[in-house]
Design a protein around this motif. Structure first.
Motif, mmCIF file in Angstrom:
data_model
loop_
_atom_site.group_PDB
_atom_site.id
_atom_site.type_symbol
_atom_site.label_atom_id
_atom_site.label_comp_id
_atom_site.label_asym_id
_atom_site.label_seq_id
_atom_site.Cartn_x
_atom_site.Cartn_y
_atom_site.Cartn_z
ATOM 1 N N GLY A 173 18.818 -7.542 -7.030
ATOM 2 C CA GLY A 173 17.891 -7.520 -5.905
ATOM 3 C C GLY A 173 16.472 -7.820 -6.331
ATOM 4 O O GLY A 173 16.220 -8.339 -7.418
ATOM 5 N N ARG A 174 15.561 -7.490 -5.472
ATOM 6 C CA ARG A 174 14.155 -7.732 -5.728
ATOM 7 C C ARG A 174 13.342 -6.653 -5.040
ATOM 8 O O ARG A 174 13.722 -6.161 -3.984
ATOM 9 C CB ARG A 174 13.787 -9.097 -5.173
ATOM 10 C CG ARG A 174 12.543 -9.661 -5.781
ATOM 11 C CD ARG A 174 12.423 -11.095 -5.402
ATOM 12 N NE ARG A 174 11.570 -11.160 -4.213
ATOM 13 C CZ ARG A 174 11.102 -12.261 -3.709
ATOM 14 N NH1 ARG A 174 11.442 -13.408 -4.228
ATOM 15 N NH2 ARG A 174 10.334 -12.248 -2.663
ATOM 16 N N MET A 175 12.236 -6.281 -5.635
ATOM 17 C CA MET A 175 11.370 -5.269 -5.050
ATOM 18 C C MET A 175 10.175 -5.956 -4.396
ATOM 19 O O MET A 175 9.603 -6.886 -4.954
ATOM 20 C CB MET A 175 10.873 -4.302 -6.121
ATOM 21 C CG MET A 175 10.039 -3.179 -5.541
ATOM 22 S SD MET A 175 9.330 -2.099 -6.792
ATOM 23 C CE MET A 175 7.886 -3.034 -7.249
ATOM 24 N N PHE A 176 9.830 -5.518 -3.209
ATOM 25 C CA PHE A 176 8.655 -6.016 -2.512
ATOM 26 C C PHE A 176 7.674 -4.871 -2.367
ATOM 27 O O PHE A 176 8.069 -3.741 -2.093
ATOM 28 C CB PHE A 176 9.021 -6.529 -1.117
ATOM 29 C CG PHE A 176 9.897 -7.739 -1.149
ATOM 30 C CD1 PHE A 176 9.344 -9.005 -1.208
ATOM 31 C CD2 PHE A 176 11.272 -7.612 -1.107
ATOM 32 C CE1 PHE A 176 10.149 -10.127 -1.221
ATOM 33 C CE2 PHE A 176 12.091 -8.727 -1.122
ATOM 34 C CZ PHE A 176 11.527 -9.987 -1.181
ATOM 35 N N GLU A 177 6.403 -5.168 -2.517
ATOM 36 C CA GLU A 177 5.366 -4.145 -2.355
ATOM 37 C C GLU A 177 4.386 -4.608 -1.283
ATOM 38 O O GLU A 177 3.775 -5.676 -1.411
ATOM 39 C CB GLU A 177 4.637 -3.905 -3.670
ATOM 40 C CG GLU A 177 3.640 -2.787 -3.595
ATOM 41 C CD GLU A 177 3.003 -2.482 -4.937
ATOM 42 O OE1 GLU A 177 2.197 -1.544 -4.988
ATOM 43 O OE2 GLU A 177 3.301 -3.161 -5.913
ATOM 44 N N VAL A 178 4.251 -3.839 -0.245
ATOM 45 C CA VAL A 178 3.331 -4.160 0.844
ATOM 46 C C VAL A 178 1.905 -3.908 0.368
ATOM 47 O O VAL A 178 1.611 -2.882 -0.236
ATOM 48 C CB VAL A 178 3.654 -3.304 2.091
ATOM 49 C CG1 VAL A 178 2.639 -3.565 3.191
ATOM 50 C CG2 VAL A 178 5.063 -3.570 2.577
ATOM 51 N N SER A 179 1.034 -4.860 0.645
ATOM 52 C CA SER A 179 -0.384 -4.729 0.292
ATOM 53 C C SER A 179 -1.210 -5.512 1.296
ATOM 54 O O SER A 179 -0.667 -6.152 2.196
ATOM 55 C CB SER A 179 -0.622 -5.261 -1.123
ATOM 56 O OG SER A 179 -0.396 -6.660 -1.151
ATOM 57 N N LYS A 180 -2.529 -5.488 1.123
ATOM 58 C CA LYS A 180 -3.391 -6.280 2.010
ATOM 59 C C LYS A 180 -3.132 -7.768 1.800
ATOM 60 O O LYS A 180 -3.173 -8.546 2.739
ATOM 61 C CB LYS A 180 -4.858 -5.961 1.753
ATOM 62 C CG LYS A 180 -5.273 -4.606 2.280
ATOM 63 C CD LYS A 180 -6.737 -4.363 2.083
ATOM 64 C CE LYS A 180 -7.098 -2.984 2.596
ATOM 65 N NZ LYS A 180 -8.515 -2.694 2.448
ATOM 66 N N LYS A 181 -2.878 -8.161 0.549
ATOM 67 C CA LYS A 181 -2.575 -9.562 0.240
ATOM 68 C C LYS A 181 -1.228 -9.992 0.805
ATOM 69 O O LYS A 181 -1.046 -11.138 1.180
ATOM 70 C CB LYS A 181 -2.532 -9.780 -1.275
ATOM 71 C CG LYS A 181 -3.807 -10.159 -1.914
ATOM 72 C CD LYS A 181 -3.486 -10.576 -3.331
ATOM 73 C CE LYS A 181 -4.678 -10.503 -4.229
ATOM 74 N NZ LYS A 181 -4.324 -10.844 -5.603
ATOM 75 N N GLU A 182 -0.285 -9.071 0.791
ATOM 76 C CA GLU A 182 1.077 -9.378 1.234
ATOM 77 C C GLU A 182 1.537 -8.339 2.259
ATOM 78 O O GLU A 182 2.212 -7.370 1.909
ATOM 79 C CB GLU A 182 2.015 -9.414 0.027
ATOM 80 C CG GLU A 182 3.263 -10.182 0.278
ATOM 81 C CD GLU A 182 3.999 -10.519 -1.006
ATOM 82 O OE1 GLU A 182 4.779 -11.470 -0.950
ATOM 83 O OE2 GLU A 182 3.822 -9.844 -2.030
#
Length: 101
Positions: A35-44
């Motif tokens: 799988g893959r990890m996603f991190e929510v941020s202002k950029k993304e």
């Protein structure tokens, strides 16, 4: 007093370390399982992440792998390397599997 008490002092300082360690662990688990990890941020922001996931789901192939009986029977971790001939393709796959012995 315990960690939650007033005398602990260290409890508040540990959270950034625990967050960083938790993030590393989640990233490692994601990679090991394909799988893959996603991190929510202002950029993304989350909407952009959802768009990426939708695009990946539309453009993926599922492959199956059955190891030789001797490999599958051996205990321990067996690494797998999957690569594409075309250099512009991205392969996302698990790193290996555990034998059943």
């Amino acid at each position: 007093m315990g960690r939650g008490g007033m005398g602990g002092g260290r409890g508040g300082r540990r959270y950034p370390e625990e967050y960083a360690d938790g993030k590393k662990v989640l990233d490692r688990i994601s990679k090991e399982t394909g799988g893959r990890m996603f991190e929510v941020s202002k950029k993304e922001p989350v909407q952009q992440i959802y768009s990426q996931i939708q695009e990946e789901l539309r453009n993926q192939y599922n492959l199956g792998y059955t190891p030789d009986r001797t490999d599958a029977a051996e205990s321990g971790y067996h690494k797998i390397l999957l690569a594409a001939k075309k250099k512009d393709l991205v392969v996302q796959a698990r790193d290996g599997y555990y034998g059943s012995r």
